[in-house]
Motif scaffolding. Structure first.
Motif, PDB file in Angstrom:
ATOM      1  N   LEU A  67      45.167 -43.555   9.382  1.00  0.00           N
ATOM      2  CA  LEU A  67      46.219 -43.219   8.423  1.00  0.00           C
ATOM      3  C   LEU A  67      46.309 -44.287   7.334  1.00  0.00           C
ATOM      4  CD1 LEU A  67      48.464 -41.201   7.749  1.00  0.00           C
ATOM      5  CD2 LEU A  67      49.987 -42.541   9.203  1.00  0.00           C
ATOM      6  N   GLY A  68      46.258 -45.548   7.734  1.00  0.00           N
ATOM      7  CA  GLY A  68      46.316 -46.657   6.777  1.00  0.00           C
ATOM      8  C   GLY A  68      45.151 -46.631   5.806  1.00  0.00           C
ATOM      9  N   VAL A 117      45.685 -43.741   3.253  1.00  0.00           N
ATOM     10  CA  VAL A 117      46.753 -43.975   2.273  1.00  0.00           C
ATOM     11  C   VAL A 117      46.330 -45.044   1.263  1.00  0.00           C
ATOM     12  CG1 VAL A 117      49.129 -44.810   1.981  1.00  0.00           C
ATOM     13  CG2 VAL A 117      48.610 -43.153   3.772  1.00  0.00           C
ATOM     14  N   SER A 159      43.771 -43.505  -1.043  1.00  0.00           N
ATOM     15  CA  SER A 159      44.422 -42.592  -1.989  1.00  0.00           C
ATOM     16  C   SER A 159      45.163 -43.341  -3.081  1.00  0.00           C
ATOM     17  CB  SER A 159      45.407 -41.677  -1.254  1.00  0.00           C
ATOM     18  OG  SER A 159      44.739 -40.932  -0.280  1.00  0.00           O
ATOM     19  N   ALA A 160      45.822 -44.431  -2.713  1.00  0.00           N
ATOM     20  CA  ALA A 160      46.550 -45.220  -3.708  1.00  0.00           C
ATOM     21  C   ALA A 160      45.589 -45.840  -4.717  1.00  0.00           C
ATOM     22  CB  ALA A 160      47.376 -46.309  -3.019  1.00  0.00           C
ATOM     23  N   VAL A 210      49.075 -40.488  -3.779  1.00  0.00           N
ATOM     24  CA  VAL A 210      49.473 -41.094  -2.503  1.00  0.00           C
ATOM     25  C   VAL A 210      50.055 -40.028  -1.570  1.00  0.00           C
ATOM     26  CG1 VAL A 210      51.064 -42.727  -1.409  1.00  0.00           C
ATOM     27  CG2 VAL A 210      49.769 -43.417  -3.429  1.00  0.00           C
ATOM     28  N   VAL A 211      50.889 -39.142  -2.087  1.00  0.00           N
ATOM     29  CA  VAL A 211      51.489 -38.095  -1.246  1.00  0.00           C
ATOM     30  C   VAL A 211      50.414 -37.151  -0.702  1.00  0.00           C
ATOM     31  CG1 VAL A 211      53.033 -36.083  -1.261  1.00  0.00           C
ATOM     32  CG2 VAL A 211      53.773 -38.226  -2.304  1.00  0.00           C
ATOM     33  N   GLY A 254      47.232 -37.794  -0.452  1.00  0.00           N
ATOM     34  CA  GLY A 254      46.408 -38.604   0.447  1.00  0.00           C
ATOM     35  C   GLY A 254      47.048 -38.805   1.800  1.00  0.00           C
ATOM     36  N   LEU A 255      48.375 -38.989   1.815  1.00  0.00           N
ATOM     37  CA  LEU A 255      49.088 -39.133   3.082  1.00  0.00           C
ATOM     38  C   LEU A 255      48.958 -37.864   3.917  1.00  0.00           C
ATOM     39  CD1 LEU A 255      51.062 -40.578   5.018  1.00  0.00           C
ATOM     40  CD2 LEU A 255      52.928 -39.607   3.658  1.00  0.00           C
ATOM     41  N   ILE A 256      49.165 -36.729   3.299  1.00  0.00           N
ATOM     42  CA  ILE A 256      49.077 -35.451   4.016  1.00  0.00           C
ATOM     43  C   ILE A 256      47.659 -35.246   4.561  1.00  0.00           C
ATOM     44  CG2 ILE A 256      49.185 -32.936   3.748  1.00  0.00           C
ATOM     45  CD1 ILE A 256      51.469 -33.518   1.642  1.00  0.00           C
ATOM     46  N   SER A 297      45.433 -37.559   5.125  1.00  0.00           N
ATOM     47  CA  SER A 297      45.161 -38.598   6.119  1.00  0.00           C
ATOM     48  C   SER A 297      45.818 -38.300   7.456  1.00  0.00           C
ATOM     49  CB  SER A 297      45.632 -39.958   5.610  1.00  0.00           C
ATOM     50  OG  SER A 297      44.908 -40.318   4.466  1.00  0.00           O
ATOM     51  N   LEU A 298      47.002 -37.702   7.436  1.00  0.00           N
ATOM     52  CA  LEU A 298      47.655 -37.327   8.693  1.00  0.00           C
ATOM     53  C   LEU A 298      46.761 -36.388   9.498  1.00  0.00           C
ATOM     54  CD1 LEU A 298      51.286 -36.691   7.390  1.00  0.00           C
ATOM     55  CD2 LEU A 298      50.611 -38.470   9.018  1.00  0.00           C
TER      56      LEU A 298
END
Length: 172
Positions: free
Chosen positions: A74-75, A78, A81-82, A150-151, A153-155, A157-158
């Motif tokens: 996950l890290g 994110v 993505s950032a 980032v959002v 990428g977070l989704i 990555s989850l």
């Protein structure tokens, strides 16, 4: 037990730069060919991000004896993505502000045309465009591009981290 050889942050930054540069080149091609409004091309840009995250996770696992926890995955995603979002957003800012200064006007006209096709009244179109103008300047595009990346990428990555994780055995 061998020490972890590669950190999630270093992999995230490295693959974020790679993914970001690929995204910038892809965006430049879309802008030059005027295909940036094509919805299928948006899907392709998300697939570039997915591929970057998958490659980063694979690299991390290879460097760490085949192991990657969910949190590490996950890290990595994110951070990647950032970094990619910052690069892509800076490119878009420079492109809109200095290279194609009529870009925003063309996009605005395309939006109006689309709303007219959808049967919206002149008042509705005017109201929608007044709201859109608050979010359509080059500076706001920069901020929204980073946040959006980032959002998304977070989704991604989850999901990808859940699929690719391989926890280290507790009693090794």
């Amino acid at each position: 037990m061998t020490e972890q050889t590669t950190s999630p942050s270093s992999v995230g930054v490295r693959y974020g730069l790679i993914t970001g540069f690929i995204s910038v080149i892809f965006s430049l091609v879309l802008y030059v060919t005027e295909m940036h409004q094509n919805k299928w091309m948006s899907v392709l840009s998300i697939l570039i991000l997915v591929a970057g995250i998958v490659m980063a996770h694979s690299y991390f696992k290879k460097e760490n004896m085949g192991f990657m926890s969910y949190g590490q995955g996950l890290g990595i995603g994110v951070i990647l993505s950032a970094v990619a979002g910052v690069l892509g957003s800076i490119f878009t800012f420079v492109y809109v502000k200095f290279i194609d200064t009529g870009f925003l006007e063309k996009a605005r006209n395309a939006q109006i045309e689309e709303m007219e096709k959808n049967g919206m009244s002149d008042d509705q179109i005017e109201q929608a465009m007044n709201m859109a103008e608050k979010f359509s300047g080059p500076g706001m595009m920069l901020v929204m591009g980073i946040v959006g990346s980032v959002v998304i990428g977070l989704i991604i990555s989850l999901i990808v981290a859940a699929i690719m994780k391989k926890s280290r055995p507790e009693f090794e």
